[in-house]
Design a protein around this motif. Structure first.
Motif, short mmCIF file in Angstrom:
data_model
loop_
_atom_site.label_atom_id
_atom_site.label_comp_id
_atom_site.label_asym_id
_atom_site.label_seq_id
_atom_site.Cartn_x
_atom_site.Cartn_y
_atom_site.Cartn_z
N ASN A 186 7.62 10.52 -1.13
CA ASN A 186 8.03 9.95 0.16
C ASN A 186 6.87 9.36 0.95
O ASN A 186 7.09 8.73 1.98
CB ASN A 186 8.73 11.02 1.00
CG ASN A 186 10.02 11.51 0.37
OD1 ASN A 186 10.83 10.70 -0.10
ND2 ASN A 186 10.22 12.81 0.34
N ALA A 187 5.64 9.56 0.49
CA ALA A 187 4.47 9.02 1.20
C ALA A 187 4.40 7.51 1.00
O ALA A 187 4.78 6.97 -0.04
CB ALA A 187 3.20 9.69 0.70
N SER A 188 3.91 6.82 2.01
CA SER A 188 3.78 5.37 1.93
C SER A 188 2.62 5.00 1.00
O SER A 188 1.71 5.79 0.77
CB SER A 188 3.54 4.77 3.31
OG SER A 188 2.26 5.13 3.80
N ASP A 189 2.65 3.76 0.49
CA ASP A 189 1.55 3.31 -0.37
C ASP A 189 0.23 3.29 0.39
O ASP A 189 -0.83 3.58 -0.17
CB ASP A 189 1.86 1.91 -0.91
CG ASP A 189 2.89 1.94 -2.04
OD1 ASP A 189 3.30 3.06 -2.43
OD2 ASP A 189 3.27 0.85 -2.52
N ALA A 190 0.29 2.97 1.69
CA ALA A 190 -0.93 2.94 2.50
C ALA A 190 -1.53 4.35 2.59
O ALA A 190 -2.75 4.53 2.47
CB ALA A 190 -0.64 2.40 3.89
N ASP A 191 -0.67 5.35 2.81
CA ASP A 191 -1.15 6.73 2.88
C ASP A 191 -1.70 7.18 1.53
O ASP A 191 -2.70 7.91 1.45
CB ASP A 191 -0.03 7.67 3.33
CG ASP A 191 0.27 7.54 4.82
OD1 ASP A 191 -0.57 6.99 5.55
OD2 ASP A 191 1.36 7.99 5.24
N LYS A 192 -1.06 6.76 0.44
CA LYS A 192 -1.52 7.13 -0.90
C LYS A 192 -2.88 6.49 -1.20
O LYS A 192 -3.76 7.12 -1.80
CB LYS A 192 -0.49 6.70 -1.95
CG LYS A 192 0.76 7.58 -1.99
CD LYS A 192 1.77 7.01 -2.97
CE LYS A 192 2.97 7.92 -3.12
NZ LYS A 192 2.67 9.09 -3.98
N GLU A 193 -3.05 5.23 -0.78
CA GLU A 193 -4.34 4.55 -0.97
C GLU A 193 -5.44 5.30 -0.24
O GLU A 193 -6.52 5.56 -0.78
CB GLU A 193 -4.25 3.12 -0.45
CG GLU A 193 -3.47 2.16 -1.34
CD GLU A 193 -4.33 1.59 -2.46
OE1 GLU A 193 -5.47 2.06 -2.65
OE2 GLU A 193 -3.85 0.68 -3.14
N GLN A 194 -5.18 5.64 1.02
CA GLN A 194 -6.19 6.35 1.81
C GLN A 194 -6.49 7.72 1.20
O GLN A 194 -7.65 8.13 1.12
CB GLN A 194 -5.72 6.50 3.25
CG GLN A 194 -6.74 7.20 4.14
CD GLN A 194 -6.25 7.39 5.56
OE1 GLN A 194 -5.05 7.46 5.81
NE2 GLN A 194 -7.17 7.47 6.50
N ALA A 195 -5.42 8.41 0.77
CA ALA A 195 -5.61 9.74 0.18
C ALA A 195 -6.46 9.67 -1.07
O ALA A 195 -7.32 10.52 -1.30
CB ALA A 195 -4.25 10.37 -0.13
N GLN A 196 -6.26 8.64 -1.89
CA GLN A 196 -7.05 8.51 -3.12
C GLN A 196 -8.52 8.30 -2.82
O GLN A 196 -9.39 8.87 -3.50
CB GLN A 196 -6.51 7.38 -3.99
CG GLN A 196 -7.18 7.29 -5.36
CD GLN A 196 -6.42 6.41 -6.33
OE1 GLN A 196 -5.38 5.87 -6.01
NE2 GLN A 196 -6.93 6.29 -7.54
#
Length: 426
Positions: free
Chosen positions: A190-200
């Protein structure tokens, strides 16, 4: 007491608290107290199947209660059944319980942290199944009198360990809470791609901090379940890999290779996924900077032509239509980290790596067979000859092939007899 009665008591508790108390703080505290009370009911369940079922609802309720409470409410919450651990250095709080299950146990915990710059809060629920640590524990209605979490700070890493208070022995380690929570964001559909990018990006930064520790080659990473870690038999090489899957089903892998060099220091190689630019992967000579990204779940160390190859078995995920697996040699040329070498001999040709593609609905077995000293795997074929080359229609056909270690190559062997052996599919 049934879960229906528990929920009825919880509802009654909310009505009662709302009726006699006007303070928002106390109202919020009552919701935290409810999850505390329901935890006591969970821990008293003798039926493990019932516990597994009810735990899911408890985690949902607990996550909702902590998410909707203010930082002050969480900080001042005093649990009776649950445990609580504060990590002030990263503005984080953990609420948890430990449930013994025979010789094993389950740690259920909710973590909340606040970004000191933006004030943004992140809350996650976790379940960790921990093998072999409850053997010496007695069941009780208050198991937290024997099990608790203790903060563990090493360098810039802020983690915690599960400890037996009877003898002070550490039972399980989670090396860094921010790292675990950011990895959870990458795993969240459910996380956004932007949040996933930042998390990575944050995960790679935190992992590098961890690797700066002199014990990185052997440190326990079982508390980071989304991180795949392999250590070579000679204890000189460790590879860490993880995957980020985005909303359009594309994926990107990252990680590090660590190598103990001849001077006793550790060489560190960042892994950069270059998959999108690799047209012929079975012929492409890759490096850590141009890597055919995958998560690796097994490593076979072999010597071929006076070179040590760490042969990796990996998974590249799925685009929703096709899954991909890979057999990939890792080796070192002086100070350079390289992936792929022409050591897979198949039908008079040598391949740098082997790629297997098949339907996203299928399961493929690819593993090391210690008895045969071979890499064994399902033979893949289309369910109809008209689909040759269309990998979305490929799957196992109940025959098995493999690569046997030779003096100069991994040598292909077909039609292996594995029908009466235990097989692992991934």
């Amino acid at each position: 007491m049934s879960i229906r009665n528990i929920r009825a008591m919880m509802v009654a508790g909310v009505i009662f608290a709302t009726t006699i108390v006007s303070s928002p703080l106390i109202m919020a505290q009552s919701k935290l107290q409810q999850i505390d009370q329901s935890a006591a009911q969970l821990l008293s369940l003798a039926d493990e199947n019932k516990y597994e079922y009810d735990r899911v609802q408890w985690l949902q309720d607990a996550l909702h209660a902590v998410e909707n409470a203010s930082v002050q409410e969480v900080d001042t919450f005093v649990p009776q059944t649950l445990g609580k651990l504060s990590l002030p250095s990263i503005s984080a709080t953990i609420i948890y319980y430990f449930h013994p299950e025979g010789n094993n146990g389950t740690l259920c915990w909710i973590a909340q942290r606040t970004d000191p710059k933006s004030g943004k809060r992140q809350t996650n629920a976790f379940v960790d199944n921990i093998d072999g640590i409850a053997r010496h524990l007695k069941r009780s209605t208050k198991p937290n009198s024997q099990i608790h979490l203790r903060q563990l700070a090493k360098g810039q890493m802020i983690g915690f360990e599960l400890t037996d208070t009877l003898n002070g022995r550490p039972l399980w380690l989670m090396p860094d809470l921010p790292l675990r929570m950011d990895m959870e964001t990458m795993a969240d559909i459910n996380a956004s791609d932007a949040d996933k990018e930042q998390a990575q990006q944050l995960v790679q930064q935190r992992l590098r901090l961890f690797i700066a520790d002199e014990d990185a080659l052997t440190a326990d990473l079982s508390g980071l379940p989304h991180l795949y870690s392999l250590i070579s038999k000679n204890k000189r090489v460790r590879i860490l890999t993880y995957m980020n899957v985005f909303g359009n089903m594309t994926s990107r892998c990252s990680g590090f290779v660590l190598r103990r060099n001849g001077k006793g220091a550790t060489d560190i190689f960042d892994l950069t996924d270059y998959t999108q630019d690799i047209r012929t992967p079975e012929r492409f000579k890759a490096t850590n900077n141009k890597w055919y990204g995958a998560i690796y779940y097994d490593m076979v160390e072999v010597n071929i032509k006076r070179t040590t190859y760490y042969t990796l078995l990996g998974y590249k995920g799925t685009d929703g239509v096709v899954k991909t697996r890979v057999i990939e040699p890792l080796w070192f040329d002086g100070k350079k980290c390289k992936f792929g070498a022409p050591i897979f001999h198949h039908e008079k040709a040598n391949y740098i790596r082997r790629i297997f593609q098949y339907s996203a609905d299928a399961t493929m077995m690819l593993r090391w067979d210690e008895k045969r000293k071979s890499i064994v795997f399902d033979h893949l074929s289309p369910h109809n000859p008209i689909y040759v080359g269309e990998y979305r229609f490929y799957g196992p056909d109940f025959s098995y092939d493999g690569y046997e270690k030779g003096n100069k190559y991994w040598i292909f062997r077909e039609d292996l007899e594995l029908r009466n052996e235990r097989k692992v599919g991934l």
